[in-house]
Structure formats: structure tokens, C-alpha cells
Design an enzyme around this catalytic site. Sequence first.
Site, mmCIF file in Angstrom:
data_model
loop_
_atom_site.group_PDB
_atom_site.id
_atom_site.type_symbol
_atom_site.label_atom_id
_atom_site.label_comp_id
_atom_site.label_asym_id
_atom_site.label_seq_id
_atom_site.Cartn_x
_atom_site.Cartn_y
_atom_site.Cartn_z
ATOM 1 N N CYS A 262 -15.668 28.785 27.948
ATOM 2 C CA CYS A 262 -16.806 29.405 27.234
ATOM 3 C C CYS A 262 -18.011 28.497 27.029
ATOM 4 O O CYS A 262 -19.119 28.837 27.466
ATOM 5 C CB CYS A 262 -16.343 29.927 25.889
ATOM 6 S SG CYS A 262 -14.952 31.042 26.036
ATOM 7 N N ARG A 329 -8.566 26.885 32.482
ATOM 8 C CA ARG A 329 -9.829 27.336 33.078
ATOM 9 C C ARG A 329 -10.969 26.408 32.645
ATOM 10 O O ARG A 329 -11.204 26.209 31.467
ATOM 11 C CB ARG A 329 -10.148 28.770 32.644
ATOM 12 C CG ARG A 329 -9.204 29.812 33.224
ATOM 13 C CD ARG A 329 -9.508 31.175 32.660
ATOM 14 N NE ARG A 329 -9.370 31.196 31.212
ATOM 15 C CZ ARG A 329 -9.866 32.142 30.426
ATOM 16 N NH1 ARG A 329 -10.572 33.132 30.946
ATOM 17 N NH2 ARG A 329 -9.688 32.116 29.117
HETATM 18 C C1 UGA Z 1 -15.574 28.572 21.875
HETATM 19 C C2 UGA Z 1 -16.238 28.800 20.510
HETATM 20 O O1 UGA Z 1 -15.810 27.784 19.605
HETATM 21 C C3 UGA Z 1 -15.861 30.180 19.944
HETATM 22 O O2 UGA Z 1 -16.540 30.412 18.722
HETATM 23 C C4 UGA Z 1 -16.269 31.253 20.966
HETATM 24 O O3 UGA Z 1 -15.916 32.547 20.520
HETATM 25 C C5 UGA Z 1 -15.565 30.981 22.291
HETATM 26 O O4 UGA Z 1 -15.933 29.654 22.757
HETATM 27 C C6 UGA Z 1 -16.023 32.023 23.272
HETATM 28 O O5 UGA Z 1 -17.209 32.077 23.592
HETATM 29 O O6 UGA Z 1 -15.184 32.864 23.672
HETATM 30 P P1 UGA Z 1 -13.113 27.905 22.684
HETATM 31 O O7 UGA Z 1 -13.619 28.014 24.070
HETATM 32 O O8 UGA Z 1 -11.807 28.509 22.327
HETATM 33 O O9 UGA Z 1 -14.167 28.556 21.660
HETATM 34 O O10 UGA Z 1 -13.043 26.354 22.393
HETATM 35 P P2 UGA Z 1 -13.565 25.368 21.241
HETATM 36 O O11 UGA Z 1 -12.589 25.261 20.157
HETATM 37 O O12 UGA Z 1 -14.959 25.697 20.885
HETATM 38 O O13 UGA Z 1 -13.541 23.973 22.020
HETATM 39 C C7 UGA Z 1 -14.339 23.796 23.184
HETATM 40 C C8 UGA Z 1 -14.262 22.370 23.670
HETATM 41 O O14 UGA Z 1 -14.933 21.495 22.766
HETATM 42 C C9 UGA Z 1 -12.859 21.815 23.827
HETATM 43 O O15 UGA Z 1 -12.838 21.097 25.044
HETATM 44 C C10 UGA Z 1 -12.707 20.865 22.667
HETATM 45 O O16 UGA Z 1 -11.810 19.815 22.918
HETATM 46 C C11 UGA Z 1 -14.133 20.349 22.532
HETATM 47 N N1 UGA Z 1 -14.452 19.822 21.188
HETATM 48 C C12 UGA Z 1 -14.419 20.632 20.109
HETATM 49 C C13 UGA Z 1 -14.845 18.500 21.068
HETATM 50 O O17 UGA Z 1 -14.917 17.743 22.060
HETATM 51 N N2 UGA Z 1 -15.176 18.024 19.833
HETATM 52 C C14 UGA Z 1 -15.125 18.799 18.734
HETATM 53 O O18 UGA Z 1 -15.447 18.292 17.627
HETATM 54 C C15 UGA Z 1 -14.744 20.135 18.864
#
Ligand code: UGA
Length: 436
Positions: A262, A329
Site C-alpha cells: 500500500c 507483496r
Molecule cells: C498501510 C496503512 O498504515 C493503512 O492505514 C492503510 O489502510 C493500508 O496501508 C492500505 O492502504 O491498505 P499496511 O500496508 O498494512 O497499512 O502497513 P503499515 O503498518 O502502514 O506498514 C507499512 C510499512 O511501514 C511496513 O514496511 C513497516 O515495517 C513500515 N514502518 C511502519 C516503518 O518502517 N516504521 C514505522 O514506524 C512504521
Amino acid sequence: MEKAQIGVVGGLGHIGLIQAACLAKLGYKTTGYDKDMQKVEEILKGNLPFYEPGLHEIVEKTLKNGLLKFTSNVEDLKSCDPIFICVGTPSLPDGEADVSQVFASVEEVARNRKSPCTVVIKSTVPLGTNRKIAKYLEEKSLDDKAVIVSNPEFLQEGSGVRDFLKPSRIIVGAQSEEIAEKIAGLYSPPEVPVIITTWENAELIKHAANAFLANKISFINEIAVLCEKVGGDIRVVSRGIGLDPRINPHFLEAGAGFSGPCLEKDLKSLIAQFQKKGKQAKLLESVLEVNEEKRKEVVHKLEEQLGTLAGKHIGVLGMAFKAETDDVRDSHSLPIVRYLLSLGAMLTVHDPWVKSFREAGFSEDDFPGVKWAQTPYEAADGKDALLILTAWPEYRALDMARIRDSLVHPLIVDGRNLFDPREMKAANIMYLGVGI
Ligand code: UGA
């Protein structure tokens, strides 16, 4: 009043299945429609297409009590209203999102209706798409069969069920306030803020939210670079700034960058949408650039310690894009593995939930020579270094003395900052995190 019967198109995808199961949990008769007959057959046997905490139990219970059904026959959606569209919008080569599945799904639903229904677009679509869909239906003389509503989703994988049941907000973009309120009323607990607005605002809220989250991560990752130069600790800096309620502590964890299906896709799509309007999204382009740098950085740290990586054996921990999911993915682990391979490294990878490239939807030939370990200890055994890419809780609990003793060089590059550098030093491990 009788509860609505709800249809979910793309009902076996990550968003669709959570949507369908949770609506059934709320007491709605819900039909998940998916073209993939095999997936439908499997779920009816109790085999879910992916893992999401808490989802299996809800699916099992609601299938049993008859509130949840799955079908690969679109005609089974005939008596459903509203119908949610949860199909994928993958990136095109220029970064724009491919909305062809959304258009095709809406048309298919409308063509199979005798009576009108509300079609709710959950899929993440570029600005102007909902309006284009409405126009498309008009051109096909199907506008009397479907009223278009935008209702973007904000679920995070790994906490999707909780996020559905306790959303931070409900956004509904529609042309009729009455219909918008009906959709919001389907699943907004009274304390949850609801914004009823235009299609375009709803589309932009979704993209801007993901872009802002990506922005926070790249921001902290940039500050992490300076931390390393001055012997600082990004975790302390992060906590220090996150305590300001205007900033808040979330999404300030430095690491090997953001990934998954996403954030990156939506960021690229937003950048492409600026370009389409003759504008440049300078800040967003930098967010993406910093993220790409971050992926390379962990490899360069290995190189700095080992000299060339050609012929070196590296154990890699973590293939899923984050913990608590088996989703690979667009995981950052894939380009990092490819980069390591291009430098001649020999790799053994491990993930608690992902067990092969094939299972993750790839060909093993795309990752020549990569071996899969059954345990993290096996991944470390006899290797020149260990690289950590996913913040799995079981990695935090590893016996680090055992890991150290099994490595040829006691070198760990940690792209998720799972350990305390002082403890690693005391354990005679050369430990390189991000910004610590
Ligand atoms: C993300 C958004 O957080 C959701 O609100 C949204 O609904 C979703 O995309 C979507 O568009 O469907 P998601 O893809 O499940 O959710 O993943 P996240 O929890 O946002 O994490 C994304 C990436 O950021 C991961 O690789 C995670 O490791 C990284 N991350 C997250 C960091 O590197 N640092 C952080 O502090 C937080």
C-alpha cells in the site's frame, strides 16, 4: 427493521475478506464474491487465503451461523445492497494505479442487477475515479442500476479486524448525503468520527493519509543517518519528538524503510497524479528516494564490514513486509535479496510464516540459489553475517549467544532495530542497527 444484505466483490482479497467477515460479525448477511473458484472452495473448507489475526475465528463462526457466504457466481449478489468493491489496483509502470478491475467489477455488478443498488468503492483509486465510474455507467446506460459511493479503507494488515471494528474515522464520498449516511451507519460505532464529503475529497484523504505515514517514516530514517554520524540513538530521538502531541509517537520507527502493498504504491500513484496535472510532488518524490536509499544502506553496511559480498554467505531473517502477516507483496526484503544476489552474495533466508518464494507467488528461478532455513538458527549457521529485515517478535527472543557462536563473523546488520546495541556489544557481537 431488517438488516441490509451486503455483497463484497473481491471478497477473498486482503481487504475484501476482512470487510465481508467483519460485516457478517456485525450481523449482516454478507456474500463475498470472488472470481477465483478455487479460493472459494478452499475457504468453504476452512482454508483462508492469507493469515490475519482473529480472522479465521470470525470466518468459521459466521460461515457456521449462515451470515457469511462465498460465491464465484455474480448472480448471487442480486439481492445485496450495498455492494462493496474491494478489488486490487496494482501499480502501472509509470506509477499510476491500474483501475481496470474496479471498472470491470462495477460494470459486472450493474449488468447483473434488476433493481438499483449502492456500489461502494473501497479499492484505493486515483483522484477523479469515482466520478469517471459514474460517467462510465451513464454511457453504458447502467446508471439506473448503481449509485457510486467512495468509502476508502484505513486498515493495517496484522490489525485489520481490530481496525475494522474500531476505526479511527469513517470517510464517505458521495453525491447524496442520505446515501452516504446510510453507508457510514452500517459500521460506525457512535464515538467514531464520520466525514461525509465529495468523491474527490474522499479519494484524496486516502492517498494523503498513506503518503503522510510514508513521510513520517522517511523523515525519521533521514534523521537516523545523522544519528549514526554523531553517535546518537534514533530511538531516543524518536521518543523525544513523538511525545509532542502535534507529532505523536506512531510511525517514527527507523529501519530499512517502509514497504508492502500500500504505502509505496499509493505514494507512487499520488506522485503520478501530480505529474498528470502538470505539477511536481517534490516532497513525496524525496520520501520515496529516502526509502529506496534505506534499502541499499543495510547492504552497504554488510559490505563495509565484509569487503566484497561476492561469495559471502549471508543469513537473512524476515521476508514478510512486516511482522504478523504472511504478505510478501512489495516487501522490501525482495529488492534487498535481489541486490545482495547481484553483488554475488550467497543467501539463506528465513521467515516464521513465509516458507518459500513459490508459496509467496514468485518463481524460485527469480532468486537463484537462495536457500530457505527452517529456523533462524539454521539461517545463521556457518554464515559470514546475519541481516534482519522483519520485526518478528520471535527474532527479538533469539538466543544471541547461540547465534554469535554459529556465525563465522559475529556480525549482525539489523534493519529493524530489534536489539540494544550495548547488550550486543557486551555479547561480543558486531551489531549495526539503523540510527543507533
Ligand atoms: C498501510 C496503512 O498504515 C493503512 O492505514 C492503510 O489502510 C493500508 O496501508 C492500505 O492502504 O491498505 P499496511 O500496508 O498494512 O497499512 O502497513 P503499515 O503498518 O502502514 O506498514 C507499512 C510499512 O511501514 C511496513 O514496511 C513497516 O515495517 C513500515 N514502518 C511502519 C516503518 O518502517 N516504521 C514505522 O514506524 C512504521
